[in-house]
Scaffold this motif. Structure first.
Motif, PDB file in Angstrom:
ATOM      1  N   UNK A 265      28.297  38.172  53.352  1.00 55.76           N
ATOM      2  CA  UNK A 265      27.967  37.400  52.185  1.00 55.76           C
ATOM      3  C   UNK A 265      27.681  38.425  51.040  1.00 55.76           C
ATOM      4  N   UNK A 266      26.650  39.076  51.335  1.00 54.83           N
ATOM      5  CA  UNK A 266      26.063  39.828  49.988  1.00 54.83           C
ATOM      6  C   UNK A 266      26.999  40.871  49.693  1.00 54.83           C
ATOM      7  N   UNK A 267      27.688  41.631  50.548  1.00 54.01           N
ATOM      8  CA  UNK A 267      28.727  42.640  50.581  1.00 54.01           C
ATOM      9  C   UNK A 267      29.704  41.884  49.509  1.00 54.01           C
ATOM     10  N   UNK A 268      30.278  40.884  49.886  1.00 52.61           N
ATOM     11  CA  UNK A 268      31.444  40.231  49.218  1.00 52.61           C
ATOM     12  C   UNK A 268      30.986  39.853  47.795  1.00 52.61           C
ATOM     13  N   UNK A 269      29.705  39.617  47.566  1.00 47.33           N
ATOM     14  CA  UNK A 269      29.130  39.256  46.210  1.00 47.33           C
ATOM     15  C   UNK A 269      29.386  40.204  45.555  1.00 47.33           C
ATOM     16  N   UNK A 270      28.835  41.564  45.813  1.00 43.42           N
ATOM     17  CA  UNK A 270      28.826  42.752  44.853  1.00 43.42           C
ATOM     18  C   UNK A 270      30.271  43.092  44.891  1.00 43.42           C
ATOM     19  N   UNK A 271      31.116  43.237  46.117  1.00 44.85           N
ATOM     20  CA  UNK A 271      32.590  43.570  45.899  1.00 44.85           C
ATOM     21  C   UNK A 271      33.171  42.800  44.834  1.00 44.85           C
ATOM     22  N   UNK A 272      33.027  41.587  44.922  1.00 53.17           N
ATOM     23  CA  UNK A 272      33.757  40.636  43.858  1.00 53.17           C
ATOM     24  C   UNK A 272      33.469  41.053  42.332  1.00 53.17           C
ATOM     25  N   UNK A 273      32.108  41.376  42.321  1.00 51.10           N
ATOM     26  CA  UNK A 273      31.550  41.855  41.102  1.00 51.10           C
ATOM     27  C   UNK A 273      32.084  43.052  40.572  1.00 51.10           C
ATOM     28  N   UNK A 274      32.457  43.830  41.363  1.00 47.50           N
ATOM     29  CA  UNK A 274      32.992  45.175  41.012  1.00 47.50           C
ATOM     30  C   UNK A 274      34.366  45.089  40.264  1.00 47.50           C
ATOM     31  N   UNK A 275      35.355  44.254  40.818  1.00 47.20           N
ATOM     32  CA  UNK A 275      36.449  44.203  40.282  1.00 47.20           C
ATOM     33  C   UNK A 275      36.453  43.320  39.146  1.00 47.20           C
ATOM     34  N   UNK A 276      35.843  42.123  38.920  1.00 47.33           N
ATOM     35  CA  UNK A 276      35.614  41.432  37.927  1.00 47.33           C
ATOM     36  C   UNK A 276      34.978  42.231  36.713  1.00 47.33           C
TER      37      UNK A 276
END
Length: 447
Positions: free
Chosen positions: A279-290
């Motif tokens: 879940x933490x990885x998903x948070x940061x991965x989403x943040x990168x593209x946004x």
């Protein structure tokens, strides 16, 4: 800044923008973005395993915590000075200094301190290495703000944060997941040095843009005044001070969440530790593209509006959704993935702040970026401090409401971050077509 036309272009024709310009990357700095990405991958390789590795080497948890605290303090100080030193020496020299500090102290750490199991030498080498990456990365960010035309600046800083967060911690941790089983932890730390050297050489040798090779401060300004100005600008220019507070709030919750959400998700909601890490990885991965998306949105909608609505109001809403949504659904992994991704996306709404801040002080962009970086460093302490003070008496629910309230306050403060009006050109007797005059004062700089 005046951009000369291409002498090779046929008369009467305008050169088409290349692909890099169309996506928001200044062509003159394009190699620098790649260099920062690779450098930050090298810096982030250790983020997922260094703490347990040091504990396995016989260093107590308390001493490891102290080591990371010292590293955080030096990184915060370095982030603050990166802008002022860029004003004084030029961004490229600051990047070179940051690279030299990182590489030299990594060699001391790996060649002397760790093999000898000498804690205080580890403390000195690793703790002081914290000065390295902010000078390199934030020095390049100042270079970006000094060179990029205002109407593309939001997109350019979005690409910077894409490179920065893409390396630390996202791709850095991913690289470590392959190299640790293959090379072992100690050799992986040496491999991180290889990546840092490669990234630094790409940025420092292949970027030939001239502005970043010389000082940015006005001619005649003394070094002491430049360094002190990086702090005094916070009250000399109240909008800069307000922007620094907004930047502090930006990632305060992010650092605060890392203190208590792992326990909340595993012990209270019933997720496994592996689920939480995903879940933490998903948070940061989403943040990168946004980060990229909101850089582009800021250039079109306006930097101020983007930070206020998508950043401040957006984070307030997604913070509360993250709490109440997960409490209502329990260990529903899919819904939790959606909720943490929404928070990561709105967290990127603050990206245009990196374009807005230097534009508030066009004669002291480095000092303005120092104030911005000071806010970023302060968030590493403010977030955990809020948790430490209020988690006991108010619980997780109360802390989430405090962070949501801070985000709403940052949205209100952003309304004061209005750009100065461009100076009126002197009148002359030469007729200027009305259309050309209108185009010169309209556009994305009016936010």
């Amino acid at each position: 800044m005046t951009v000369p036309s291409n002498p090779a272009s046929p008369p009467g024709r305008t050169a088409r923008p290349n692909l890099l310009d169309r996506v928001g990357i200044p062509k003159a700095l394009s190699w620098g973005f790649l260099g920062v990405l690779i450098f930050m991958i090298g810096d982030g390789v250790e983020s997922g395993f260094l703490s347990p590795y040091l504990i396995s080497e016989g260093i107590s948890k308390e001493r490891v915590a102290l080591l990371f605290t010292v590293y955080g303090v030096t990184a915060s100080i370095s982030a603050w000075f990166s802008g002022a030193l860029s004003d004084l020496w030029g961004p490229r020299r600051v990047m070179l200094l940051g690279f030299g500090i990182w590489a030299a102290l990594q060699v001391v750490l790996l060649g002397l301190a760790l093999p000898a199991h000498h804690y205080w030498l580890i403390m000195v080498s690793y703790g002081l290495r914290g000065f390295g990456y902010p000078l390199f990365a934030y020095g390049f960010l100042v270079w970006v703000t000094a060179v990029t035309p205002r109407h593309r600046l939001g997109s350019a800083v979005g690409w910077f944060w894409f490179a920065f967060t893409g390396g630390l911690p996202t791709l850095g941790s991913l690289v470590a997941s392959f190299t640790v089983p293959w090379l072992g932890t100690y050799r992986t730390l040496w491999f991180s040095l290889v990546l840092v050297v490669a990234g630094a050489l790409i940025a420092l040798l292949l970027v030939r843009e001239p502005v970043g090779r010389s000082r940015l401060a006005p001619a005649g300004e003394r070094p002491v005044a430049t360094l002190l100005g990086s702090l005094s600008i916070v009250w000399r220019n109240p909008r800069i001070g307000t922007g620094a507070v907004v930047r502090t709030i930006n990632t305060a919750a992010q650092f605060g969440f890392l203190v208590f959400l792992p326990v909340f998700f595993t012990d209270t909601l019933g997720f496994s530790l592996t689920d939480w890490l995903r879940l933490l990885s998903a948070m940061f991965a989403t943040n990168i593209f946004f980060n990229l998306l909101f850089g582009l949105v800021g250039d079109r909608l306006g930097w101020q509006r983007t930070v206020a609505w998508f950043g401040g109001v957006g984070c307030a809403v997604t913070t509360l959704l993250l709490y109440y949504g997960t409490v209502a659904s329990g260990d529903n992994f899919v819904l939790a993935m959606v909720l943490v991704s929404l928070f990561g996306a709105t967290l990127a709404g603050y990206v245009p702040l990196s374009a807005l801040m230097p534009s508030l002080a066009p004669d002291h962009k480095g000092q303005a970026m120092s104030a911005l970086n000071l806010g970023a460093g302060a968030s590493t302490f403010v977030g955990p401090a809020v948790v430490g003070l209020f988690l006991g008496p108010l619980g997780v629910q109360g802390v989430m409401w405090i962070f949501a309230g801070l985000y709403l306050a940052s949205a209100a403060m952003t309304l004061f971050l209005t750009l100065p009006e461009p100076a009126a050109p002197p009148r002359d007797t030469t007729a200027v077509p009305a259309r050309g005059r209108a185009e010169s004062v309209s556009g994305p700089e009016r936010v």
